[in-house]
Enzyme design. Structure first.
Site, PDB file in Angstrom:
ATOM      1  N   GLY A 150       0.809  -1.202   0.000  1.00 40.57           N
ATOM      2  CA  GLY A 150       0.000   0.000   0.000  1.00 40.57           C
ATOM      3  C   GLY A 150       0.847   1.258   0.000  1.00 40.57           C
ATOM      4  O   GLY A 150       0.565   2.203   0.725  1.00 40.57           O
ATOM      5  N   HIS A 151       1.901   1.268  -0.843  1.00 40.89           N
ATOM      6  CA  HIS A 151       2.771   2.429  -0.952  1.00 40.89           C
ATOM      7  C   HIS A 151       3.617   2.331  -2.222  1.00 40.89           C
ATOM      8  O   HIS A 151       3.609   1.319  -2.908  1.00 40.89           O
ATOM      9  CB  HIS A 151       3.688   2.550   0.278  1.00 40.89           C
ATOM     10  N   ALA A 152       4.318   3.411  -2.495  1.00 40.47           N
ATOM     11  CA  ALA A 152       5.308   3.465  -3.578  1.00 40.47           C
ATOM     12  C   ALA A 152       6.569   4.104  -2.998  1.00 40.47           C
ATOM     13  O   ALA A 152       6.555   4.607  -1.874  1.00 40.47           O
ATOM     14  CB  ALA A 152       4.781   4.286  -4.754  1.00 40.47           C
TER      15      ALA A 152
END
Length: 143
Positions: free
Chosen positions: A54-56
């Site tokens: 749930g991130h970059a």
């Protein structure tokens, strides 16, 4: 800022040395994978139905390996999505900077091994999906 697309995130076959008493997969940074390994960590005991990721990242490259069990990785570059299933310990998924990732469908007992190109840096994370999309849109607008 980001030049990555989901098509830059590729599955890499890792070396597998077979032995009667068990297999071994050595991974050498800048030889077997396209970056120097500066951090190694693993996720385990993930409850059924939970997701991770749930991130970059702005700069970080990662190689994800299903050391045990299986899981799916949903890759998103702000324009396209691609799902990759990992279930073999001698196969890794290279994730380049600028790619949103969601990790889902963990099997019971799954262990996710992560090899990272940088030490942990909280400032390298993009943790809000709308912010991620905004950054992609600004980049596409400015060319």
């Amino acid at each position: 800022m980001f030049s990555s697309s989901v098509y830059n995130c590729n599955v890499i076959d890792l070396p597998k040395i077979h032995n009667r008493s068990g297999n071994i997969t050595p991974i050498h940074g800048e030889l077997d994978i396209p970056f120097d390994i500066k951090r190694v960590y693993y996720l385990y005991d993930i409850p059924g139905g939970e997701s991770r990721g749930g991130h970059a990242h702005y700069r970080l490259y990662q190689l994800l390996v299903a050391a045990s069990g299986s899981f799916d990785v949903i890759l998103d570059d702000g324009r396209m999505r691609k799902t990759v299933s990992l279930n073999r310990p001698n196969v890794g998924l290279l994730i380049t900077p600028g790619i949103w990732r969601d990790l889902v469908n963990f099997s019971s007992g799954a262990v996710l091994l992560v090899l990272a190109s940088e030490l942990y840096n909280a400032d390298d994370y993009i943790r809000d999906y709308e912010t991620f999309l905004s950054l992609i849109a600004k980049q596409n607008y400015s060319g």
